[in-house]
Motif scaffolding. Structure first.
Motif, PDB file in Angstrom:
ATOM      1  N   THR A 145     -15.061  -0.135   3.219  1.00  0.00           N
ATOM      2  CA  THR A 145     -16.347  -0.754   3.521  1.00  0.00           C
ATOM      3  C   THR A 145     -16.368  -2.255   3.268  1.00  0.00           C
ATOM      4  O   THR A 145     -17.216  -2.957   3.794  1.00  0.00           O
ATOM      5  CB  THR A 145     -17.467  -0.102   2.693  1.00  0.00           C
ATOM      6  OG1 THR A 145     -17.139  -0.208   1.310  1.00  0.00           O
ATOM      7  CG2 THR A 145     -17.644   1.356   3.061  1.00  0.00           C
ATOM      8  N   TRP A 190     -29.207  -1.599  18.103  1.00  0.00           N
ATOM      9  CA  TRP A 190     -28.504  -0.686  17.203  1.00  0.00           C
ATOM     10  C   TRP A 190     -27.751   0.379  18.013  1.00  0.00           C
ATOM     11  O   TRP A 190     -26.578   0.662  17.778  1.00  0.00           O
ATOM     12  CB  TRP A 190     -29.525  -0.059  16.277  1.00  0.00           C
ATOM     13  CG  TRP A 190     -29.007   0.830  15.194  1.00  0.00           C
ATOM     14  CD1 TRP A 190     -27.936   1.675  15.245  1.00  0.00           C
ATOM     15  CD2 TRP A 190     -29.552   0.976  13.891  1.00  0.00           C
ATOM     16  NE1 TRP A 190     -27.795   2.336  14.061  1.00  0.00           N
ATOM     17  CE2 TRP A 190     -28.769   1.932  13.210  1.00  0.00           C
ATOM     18  CE3 TRP A 190     -30.631   0.418  13.253  1.00  0.00           C
ATOM     19  CZ2 TRP A 190     -29.042   2.330  11.905  1.00  0.00           C
ATOM     20  CZ3 TRP A 190     -30.888   0.814  11.949  1.00  0.00           C
ATOM     21  CH2 TRP A 190     -30.112   1.745  11.294  1.00  0.00           C
ATOM     22  N   SER A 209     -18.789   0.009  21.046  1.00  0.00           N
ATOM     23  CA  SER A 209     -17.794  -0.121  19.984  1.00  0.00           C
ATOM     24  C   SER A 209     -16.388   0.265  20.429  1.00  0.00           C
ATOM     25  O   SER A 209     -15.427  -0.032  19.730  1.00  0.00           O
ATOM     26  CB  SER A 209     -18.196   0.744  18.791  1.00  0.00           C
ATOM     27  OG  SER A 209     -18.034   2.113  19.110  1.00  0.00           O
ATOM     28  N   TYR A 218     -23.154   1.145  18.998  1.00  0.00           N
ATOM     29  CA  TYR A 218     -22.294   2.320  19.076  1.00  0.00           C
ATOM     30  C   TYR A 218     -21.718   2.500  20.474  1.00  0.00           C
ATOM     31  O   TYR A 218     -20.548   2.839  20.623  1.00  0.00           O
ATOM     32  CB  TYR A 218     -23.055   3.576  18.638  1.00  0.00           C
ATOM     33  CG  TYR A 218     -23.224   3.635  17.151  1.00  0.00           C
ATOM     34  CD1 TYR A 218     -22.179   4.046  16.332  1.00  0.00           C
ATOM     35  CD2 TYR A 218     -24.411   3.251  16.547  1.00  0.00           C
ATOM     36  CE1 TYR A 218     -22.327   4.087  14.954  1.00  0.00           C
ATOM     37  CE2 TYR A 218     -24.561   3.286  15.170  1.00  0.00           C
ATOM     38  CZ  TYR A 218     -23.515   3.700  14.389  1.00  0.00           C
ATOM     39  OH  TYR A 218     -23.655   3.734  13.024  1.00  0.00           O
ATOM     40  N   GLU A 267     -27.071  -0.610   7.166  1.00  0.00           N
ATOM     41  CA  GLU A 267     -28.521  -0.420   7.241  1.00  0.00           C
ATOM     42  C   GLU A 267     -28.930   0.938   6.694  1.00  0.00           C
ATOM     43  O   GLU A 267     -29.975   1.075   6.066  1.00  0.00           O
ATOM     44  CB  GLU A 267     -28.999  -0.574   8.683  1.00  0.00           C
ATOM     45  CG  GLU A 267     -30.481  -0.392   8.881  1.00  0.00           C
ATOM     46  CD  GLU A 267     -31.323  -1.515   8.301  1.00  0.00           C
ATOM     47  OE1 GLU A 267     -32.481  -1.249   7.920  1.00  0.00           O
ATOM     48  OE2 GLU A 267     -30.844  -2.660   8.207  1.00  0.00           O
ATOM     49  N   ARG A 268     -28.113   1.932   6.900  1.00  0.00           N
ATOM     50  CA  ARG A 268     -28.444   3.279   6.417  1.00  0.00           C
ATOM     51  C   ARG A 268     -28.482   3.350   4.902  1.00  0.00           C
ATOM     52  O   ARG A 268     -29.219   4.138   4.322  1.00  0.00           O
ATOM     53  CB  ARG A 268     -27.441   4.290   6.967  1.00  0.00           C
ATOM     54  CG  ARG A 268     -27.617   4.511   8.438  1.00  0.00           C
ATOM     55  CD  ARG A 268     -26.787   5.661   8.927  1.00  0.00           C
ATOM     56  NE  ARG A 268     -27.088   5.884  10.330  1.00  0.00           N
ATOM     57  CZ  ARG A 268     -26.201   6.187  11.239  1.00  0.00           C
ATOM     58  NH1 ARG A 268     -24.936   6.318  10.897  1.00  0.00           N
ATOM     59  NH2 ARG A 268     -26.544   6.371  12.482  1.00  0.00           N
ATOM     60  N   THR A 316     -24.724  -1.460  11.261  1.00  0.00           N
ATOM     61  CA  THR A 316     -25.591  -0.291  11.408  1.00  0.00           C
ATOM     62  C   THR A 316     -25.384   0.686  10.261  1.00  0.00           C
ATOM     63  O   THR A 316     -26.335   1.283   9.776  1.00  0.00           O
ATOM     64  CB  THR A 316     -25.369   0.420  12.756  1.00  0.00           C
ATOM     65  OG1 THR A 316     -24.026   0.905  12.822  1.00  0.00           O
ATOM     66  CG2 THR A 316     -25.641  -0.502  13.924  1.00  0.00           C
ATOM     67  N   ARG A 317     -24.158   0.809   9.819  1.00  0.00           N
ATOM     68  CA  ARG A 317     -23.890   1.713   8.688  1.00  0.00           C
ATOM     69  C   ARG A 317     -24.469   1.151   7.398  1.00  0.00           C
ATOM     70  O   ARG A 317     -24.997   1.901   6.576  1.00  0.00           O
ATOM     71  CB  ARG A 317     -22.397   1.972   8.576  1.00  0.00           C
ATOM     72  CG  ARG A 317     -21.921   2.806   9.748  1.00  0.00           C
ATOM     73  CD  ARG A 317     -20.497   3.203   9.645  1.00  0.00           C
ATOM     74  NE  ARG A 317     -20.162   4.027  10.804  1.00  0.00           N
ATOM     75  CZ  ARG A 317     -19.121   4.802  10.865  1.00  0.00           C
ATOM     76  NH1 ARG A 317     -18.283   4.882   9.835  1.00  0.00           N
ATOM     77  NH2 ARG A 317     -18.882   5.514  11.947  1.00  0.00           N
ATOM     78  N   TYR A 326     -13.511   1.131   9.429  1.00  0.00           N
ATOM     79  CA  TYR A 326     -12.937   0.959   8.098  1.00  0.00           C
ATOM     80  C   TYR A 326     -11.437   0.658   8.133  1.00  0.00           C
ATOM     81  O   TYR A 326     -10.789   0.615   7.091  1.00  0.00           O
ATOM     82  CB  TYR A 326     -13.215   2.194   7.243  1.00  0.00           C
ATOM     83  CG  TYR A 326     -14.687   2.504   7.170  1.00  0.00           C
ATOM     84  CD1 TYR A 326     -15.567   1.609   6.566  1.00  0.00           C
ATOM     85  CD2 TYR A 326     -15.217   3.654   7.729  1.00  0.00           C
ATOM     86  CE1 TYR A 326     -16.927   1.863   6.504  1.00  0.00           C
ATOM     87  CE2 TYR A 326     -16.579   3.917   7.672  1.00  0.00           C
ATOM     88  CZ  TYR A 326     -17.421   3.019   7.055  1.00  0.00           C
ATOM     89  OH  TYR A 326     -18.761   3.281   6.996  1.00  0.00           O
ATOM     90  N   ARG A 352     -16.307  -4.113  15.243  1.00  0.00           N
ATOM     91  CA  ARG A 352     -16.332  -3.522  13.904  1.00  0.00           C
ATOM     92  C   ARG A 352     -17.535  -4.043  13.117  1.00  0.00           C
ATOM     93  O   ARG A 352     -18.225  -3.285  12.445  1.00  0.00           O
ATOM     94  CB  ARG A 352     -15.031  -3.838  13.167  1.00  0.00           C
ATOM     95  CG  ARG A 352     -15.015  -3.237  11.765  1.00  0.00           C
ATOM     96  CD  ARG A 352     -13.748  -3.535  11.019  1.00  0.00           C
ATOM     97  NE  ARG A 352     -13.581  -4.971  10.875  1.00  0.00           N
ATOM     98  CZ  ARG A 352     -12.407  -5.553  10.650  1.00  0.00           C
ATOM     99  NH1 ARG A 352     -11.309  -4.847  10.545  1.00  0.00           N
ATOM    100  NH2 ARG A 352     -12.339  -6.861  10.515  1.00  0.00           N
ATOM    101  N   ILE A 401     -20.750  -2.235  14.121  1.00  0.00           N
ATOM    102  CA  ILE A 401     -20.812  -0.873  13.586  1.00  0.00           C
ATOM    103  C   ILE A 401     -21.070  -0.893  12.086  1.00  0.00           C
ATOM    104  O   ILE A 401     -21.882  -0.131  11.564  1.00  0.00           O
ATOM    105  CB  ILE A 401     -19.508  -0.107  13.897  1.00  0.00           C
ATOM    106  CG1 ILE A 401     -19.379   0.126  15.396  1.00  0.00           C
ATOM    107  CG2 ILE A 401     -19.451   1.221  13.144  1.00  0.00           C
ATOM    108  CD1 ILE A 401     -20.490   0.943  16.018  1.00  0.00           C
ATOM    109  N   LEU A 402     -20.384  -1.775  11.368  1.00  0.00           N
ATOM    110  CA  LEU A 402     -20.590  -1.849   9.922  1.00  0.00           C
ATOM    111  C   LEU A 402     -22.015  -2.287   9.579  1.00  0.00           C
ATOM    112  O   LEU A 402     -22.568  -1.842   8.567  1.00  0.00           O
ATOM    113  CB  LEU A 402     -19.559  -2.774   9.283  1.00  0.00           C
ATOM    114  CG  LEU A 402     -18.136  -2.213   9.220  1.00  0.00           C
ATOM    115  CD1 LEU A 402     -17.171  -3.265   8.715  1.00  0.00           C
ATOM    116  CD2 LEU A 402     -18.073  -0.956   8.372  1.00  0.00           C
TER     117      LEU A 402
END
Length: 132
Positions: free
Chosen positions: A74, A47, A54, A51, A105-106, A102-103, A60, A96, A99-100
């Motif tokens: 998104t 994870w 990247s 970042y 996952e939040r 990991t986002r 986005y 990309r 990164i998407l």
């Protein structure tokens, strides 16, 4: 990041477990908990590397190599949604995608686990190795 690929693909590697915390008795009252994934430390390291590698790509933004009609936002995570998609992805599309993931996952705990389960992350790492 590619060094992690060998660990992830090793026999018996467990990506995620889901601790049973559906409910407990606290101070005489039953308390329900929202389930959350417990990721292997290697996945947590992966994870962080998402970042670091990247190249500060805007996750986005539409890339020139994206399908015609792609729109910013998104929904770009759906451009790479299968193992077959990963096999033809460009380096920036992979950046990309990571990164998407990991986002996502939040906002949706367990997303990365699902991406491992369906083989997308392993396919993305194989494609990354090919592009290297």
């Amino acid at each position: 990041m590619l060094e992690i690929e060998a660990i992830i693909n090793s026999p018996g590697f467990v990506v995620v477990t889901w601790p049973d915390q559906s409910s407990q008795i606290v101070d005489g009252r039953q308390v329900c908990f929202v389930p959350h994934p417990d990721y292997n430390p290697i996945v947590q390291q992966f994870w962080k590397l998402c970042y670091r590698t990247s190249a500060y790509i805007d996750p986005y933004a539409v890339l020139p190599e994206d399908p015609v009609g792609s729109q910013e936002g998104t929904r770009l995570i759906h451009i790479l949604k299968t193992v077959s998609d990963m096999e033809i992805a460009t380096l920036n599309q992979l950046r990309r995608y990571f990164i998407l993931c990991t986002r996502a996952e939040r906002f949706s705990p367990g997303h990365i686990g699902g991406e491992f389960e369906n083989g997308n992350i392993e396919a993305a790492l194989r494609r990354l190795r090919e592009l290297q």
